[in-house]
Every structure is written in C-alpha cells, then in structure tokens.
Design a protein around this motif. Structure first.
Motif, mmCIF file in Angstrom:
data_model
loop_
_atom_site.group_PDB
_atom_site.id
_atom_site.type_symbol
_atom_site.label_atom_id
_atom_site.label_comp_id
_atom_site.label_asym_id
_atom_site.label_seq_id
_atom_site.Cartn_x
_atom_site.Cartn_y
_atom_site.Cartn_z
ATOM 1 N N ILE A 65 18.287 45.401 -46.363
ATOM 2 C CA ILE A 65 19.670 46.338 -46.232
ATOM 3 C C ILE A 65 20.254 46.863 -45.541
ATOM 4 O O ILE A 65 21.768 47.125 -45.692
ATOM 5 C CB ILE A 65 19.772 46.961 -47.714
ATOM 6 N N ASP A 66 19.166 47.199 -44.349
ATOM 7 C CA ASP A 66 19.934 48.561 -43.407
ATOM 8 C C ASP A 66 19.343 46.963 -41.781
ATOM 9 O O ASP A 66 18.030 47.876 -41.965
ATOM 10 C CB ASP A 66 19.755 48.768 -43.529
ATOM 11 N N ARG A 67 19.956 46.848 -41.498
ATOM 12 C CA ARG A 67 19.871 46.531 -40.488
ATOM 13 C C ARG A 67 19.031 47.703 -38.862
ATOM 14 O O ARG A 67 18.110 47.534 -38.034
ATOM 15 C CB ARG A 67 20.461 46.007 -39.103
ATOM 16 N N ASN A 68 18.938 48.966 -39.309
ATOM 17 C CA ASN A 68 18.423 50.036 -38.793
ATOM 18 C C ASN A 68 17.258 50.579 -39.219
ATOM 19 O O ASN A 68 16.453 51.571 -39.355
ATOM 20 C CB ASN A 68 19.394 51.692 -39.022
ATOM 21 N N ALA A 69 16.882 49.849 -40.426
ATOM 22 C CA ALA A 69 16.009 50.440 -41.420
ATOM 23 C C ALA A 69 14.489 48.465 -41.202
ATOM 24 O O ALA A 69 15.041 48.551 -42.519
ATOM 25 C CB ALA A 69 15.792 50.782 -42.511
ATOM 26 N N PRO A 108 12.127 49.615 -46.556
ATOM 27 C CA PRO A 108 11.217 50.444 -45.904
ATOM 28 C C PRO A 108 10.739 51.078 -46.041
ATOM 29 O O PRO A 108 9.580 51.592 -46.051
ATOM 30 C CB PRO A 108 11.019 49.352 -44.417
ATOM 31 N N GLY A 109 11.553 52.077 -46.151
ATOM 32 C CA GLY A 109 11.575 53.828 -46.024
ATOM 33 C C GLY A 109 10.852 53.920 -44.816
ATOM 34 O O GLY A 109 11.420 53.572 -43.275
ATOM 35 N N LYS A 110 9.205 54.617 -44.697
ATOM 36 C CA LYS A 110 8.783 55.294 -43.921
ATOM 37 C C LYS A 110 7.866 54.092 -42.803
ATOM 38 O O LYS A 110 6.923 54.021 -42.118
ATOM 39 C CB LYS A 110 7.952 56.360 -44.550
ATOM 40 N N GLN A 111 7.889 52.873 -44.151
ATOM 41 C CA GLN A 111 7.036 51.976 -43.848
ATOM 42 C C GLN A 111 7.408 51.369 -42.646
ATOM 43 O O GLN A 111 7.629 49.626 -42.462
ATOM 44 C CB GLN A 111 6.412 51.353 -45.027
ATOM 45 N N ALA A 115 7.482 51.053 -33.126
ATOM 46 C CA ALA A 115 7.642 50.048 -32.193
ATOM 47 C C ALA A 115 9.706 48.988 -32.508
ATOM 48 O O ALA A 115 10.284 49.044 -31.175
ATOM 49 C CB ALA A 115 7.238 48.487 -32.115
ATOM 50 N N ILE A 116 10.411 49.158 -34.087
ATOM 51 C CA ILE A 116 11.320 49.096 -34.002
ATOM 52 C C ILE A 116 11.973 49.936 -34.628
ATOM 53 O O ILE A 116 13.841 49.781 -35.059
ATOM 54 C CB ILE A 116 11.234 48.017 -34.480
ATOM 55 N N ASN A 117 11.883 51.334 -34.987
ATOM 56 C CA ASN A 117 12.614 51.908 -35.370
ATOM 57 C C ASN A 117 11.363 53.305 -35.088
ATOM 58 O O ASN A 117 10.418 54.222 -35.739
ATOM 59 C CB ASN A 117 12.541 52.015 -37.687
ATOM 60 N N PRO A 118 11.625 54.105 -34.533
ATOM 61 C CA PRO A 118 11.588 55.949 -33.965
ATOM 62 C C PRO A 118 11.964 56.449 -35.163
ATOM 63 O O PRO A 118 11.441 57.841 -35.074
ATOM 64 C CB PRO A 118 11.992 56.273 -32.396
ATOM 65 N N PHE A 136 3.137 53.721 -37.150
ATOM 66 C CA PHE A 136 4.282 54.452 -37.754
ATOM 67 C C PHE A 136 4.931 55.997 -37.524
ATOM 68 O O PHE A 136 3.406 56.801 -37.666
ATOM 69 C CB PHE A 136 4.382 54.631 -39.533
ATOM 70 N N ASN A 137 5.734 56.084 -37.472
ATOM 71 C CA ASN A 137 6.413 57.250 -37.074
ATOM 72 C C ASN A 137 6.243 58.159 -38.030
ATOM 73 O O ASN A 137 6.710 58.142 -39.441
ATOM 74 C CB ASN A 137 7.219 57.400 -35.886
#
Length: 408
Positions: A65-69, A108-111, A115-118, A136-137
């Motif tokens: 639902i969010d291209r930044n997550a 995904p939350g923290k999952q 590499a795609i979400n810092p 995962f960060n």
C-alpha cells in the motif's frame, strides 16, 4: 457426499456474496511486478491461467500500500501513482470463468529489507532477532499521524482494487508484517492507545478493517490472514488470536485464513507430526474457532490430496481449503479434481543435500517462484527442475537480494 461434490459446493459469505467452490488459492509472493511496482503482463498471464483452473477464490501475492515500504524489490503497489489500466487488466484476467480474485493488501513494517528501505517503521523501535540484522535495519516507532496515514492507505488500495474489477480484498495480518507487529506484545511496546492491552494492540487491525469497509461498501468481501500464534516467546499467542478473531467476526469480517509464525520463528516449528499427516496445518486451531465465530474459515498448508481436502470440509473443521504451491506445478489441479480425475499433488521436499545451501538460497521459496515465472511467460511448469540450477539462477538473476528473507 463424494469428495468431488463436497469440494464443488458454493459458499455464502457474510457480506452476501457467494463463491463457486471450496478451493482457495492462498497468497504466494510472485516477485513479478515491474521495476517501478506496476502490474506486469506476466501477472496477467499467470492469473488468467489460475482462473481457468477452477479455484473458487484466488488471492494475489501481497500488494503493498506504500511504495516506500516494500517487502520485496518487485512488489506491486496500489497507490496514487499506480497505472489503474494495468490493474484493470489484471483483475479482468483473474476473474474469468466466474472466479473470485481478492487482492492481498500489506504493509511490511520492519520486515522491509535494508537494500530497498533504509528507514523501516514498526509500532515500536524493536529490531528483528539476532542474525536478521544483516537483512533488516532497526525500525523506528510510528507516530500517531503515520499510523492514521497507513490506515488510509489500506482503504485507498482496497477501493482501487474494487474499482478495477477485483472481487474482494484480504488484509495480510500474519507472518510478522505490520498488522502482525501491532498485535504482538513482543513487537508492540507502545504505551498509548495502540499498545499495551490486547484491546489496544488489536485497535490497528480493527481500524484498518473499518476504513476498508467504509471504502468498499457492505457487499464487498473483506478477508484477513492471521496467525494462530507467532510461536515466539512473549509474542502473539493462541489466546490472543482467538480474541482478535472473535472481535473481527463481530465487526463483519467475511473470511479468516489461519496461518502461523514469522521471520524469527517460522510456522513449521509449531506443527505437530499428527497434523502433518492430516495434511492441514493449523487445523486444530481452526476447528476451535469454527465453534466461536460465524464467518467462514480456511486453513492453508499441507493439503496434498482430494481426500484430505474433502475430509477437512466434511468434518466441519474448515469451510474452504487453502492451496498454494501445488498450483505452481498443477495450475488446473482444482479443475482436474472436480472432473473426478483425483490427481495427487506433485509437491515434494526440495533439497540439494546441503542444508546450509538450501537455507541460503531459500530453495523452498525461490524454486516455486521460478515455476510461477514460467507460467507467467506462458510456459508449462517444470516439476523436475534441478535444484542446483534453481539456486544458481536465483543468484545470477537477483544477486545479493536473492538471499534476503522473504515469505508469503
């Protein structure tokens, strides 16, 4: 009733809609979106093939639902930048042959891999377990306004799915993604209205459901995939799950799919040998829930024969049977079963003989993704695909990203 007639029965949902039979294709992550997270031609081809195979309900792989997550690099995203014409093409192909197709909506939350979400988010700033930090960060805690924004994005994506022609949506509330994180006392350590008591921890999923219901109307199916438990110390328990399911049932949820586990504690660690032999994982929990709720319930995982599937329904333990991997090798498996051919599943354990290599290459996931990729290109599945070739292909195609944790 014969096995064929049991599986061929239609099923009425609380919202008033009816699905044509008891076969439920559970979500699998296809990794077939475009690089800019749009619907690809391959997804259209794949889902048309499955729709022609006579499943009552198809559930898509998780649509973000969010291209930044994102959960994976090639997730499809439904948001303001989505090409709605391509979504409509996907919906049209997925609903041929009077098939229902529901979009699985997810955050995904923290999952969300580093590499795609810092900058991943979660209910609380609690990192994933030891060993996962290479993928995962550590997350930061969501603010109140961000929580409300995410709820709105679930509703926006659901409305898009309906307007495009899909016939339902499923909230992904299992496997350690954001909804699951809110429900877990291990991952959710907030001290405001979104955390603490179970009533507060389930507030997020209830608000997501209510926002989606307002967006799509009373007669549009909304389902949810929920863990029976996380199988993690201090995590979401069966008692918690029971209370959440009963609360969502009272709100009007149309169907519950029962699963279990998360990245830190995979579901299969909680499956008894007797359950494996019955073919249906988590069915004991589903049977308990059937006595407490009015909405239909489906269990996914382990079904390998028409007899096992029909018995699960005939016994009253479930209302639909969830199947996934068998459909990557036999996309018309339900059609064959309903025609009385009664084939058994071609799914079998996969191994190179080197456990560390199997785990590193995520063989039990990527091998089936490659079967879906074949179907998406209009090719036939290859049940005899060499496992070493599969791992090599995964690495050469995706590089380091091939070895990032993923699940359906």
């Amino acid at each position: 009733m014969t096995d064929t007639s049991v599986l061929g029965q239609s099923l009425d949902l609380p919202c008033g809609k009816s699905v044509k039979n008891r076969f439920f294709k559970s979500a699998m992550s296809e990794i077939l979106g475009t690089v800019d997270h749009q619907v690809s031609k391959g997804l259209v081809t794949l889902y048309r093939k499955w729709a022609e195979g006579e499943c009552g309900v198809l559930v898509t792989g998780n649509v973000m639902i969010d291209r930044n997550a994102l959960g994976e690099p090639r997730n499809v995203v439904f948001d303001k930048d989505t090409d709605v014409a391509k979504v409509a093409d996907w919906a049209k192909a997925s609903t041929v042959n009077n098939t229902d197709c529901w979009v699985q909506l997810n955050h995904p939350g923290k999952q969300s891999p580093k590499a795609i979400n810092p900058d991943p988010v979660s209910p609380s700033a609690v990192p994933l377990g030891k060993g996962l930090d290479q993928f995962f960060n550590p997350p930061r805690a969501l603010t109140e306004s961000e929580i409300q924004d995410i709820i709105g994005k679930f509703a926006f994506a659901a409305r898009m799915a309906k307007e495009a022609g899909f016939t339902g949506v499923q909230i992904h509330g299992a496997h350690g993604y954001l909804v699951s994180q809110f429900l877990s006392p291990h991952h959710n350590r907030r001290e405001d209205q979104w955390g603490g008591s179970l009533e507060n921890r389930m507030r997020f999923v209830k608000e997501v459901y209510l926002a989606i219901r307002e967006a799509v109307g009373d007669d549009f199916p909304i389902g949810i995939k929920l863990n029976s438990a996380d199988f993690q110390r201090g995590g979401f328990s069966e008692e918690d799950s029971t209370e959440v399911i009963m609360a969502l049932d009272k709100l009007g949820m149309d169907l519950f799919e029962v699963s279990g586990g998360n990245y830190e504690s995979p579901a299969m660690t909680g499956v008894k040998q007797s359950t494996r032999e019955r073919e249906a994982y988590f069915i004991e929990f589903a049977a308990k829930m059937k006595k407490l709720i009015s909405a239909p319930i489906v269990v996914t995982g382990g079904f390998r024969s028409p007899e096992g599937m029909a018995e699960a329904i005939r016994s009253g333990e479930v209302d639909m049977v969830g199947i996934a991997r068998p459909l990557t090798l036999q996309p018309d498996w339900p059609k064959q079963i309903l025609a009385g051919k009664a084939p058994t599943s071609l799914v079998k354990p996969l191994t190179t003989g080197i456990k560390a290599l199997d785990k590193a290459g995520m063989l039990e996931i990527t091998w089936y993704e490659q079967q879906m990729a074949r179907l998406a290109k209009g090719k036939k599945p290859n049940p005899s695909m060499n496992v070493y070739f599969s791992i090599l292909r995964t690495l050469t195609s995706n590089g380091v990203q091939a070895f990032q944790k993923r699940r359906a």
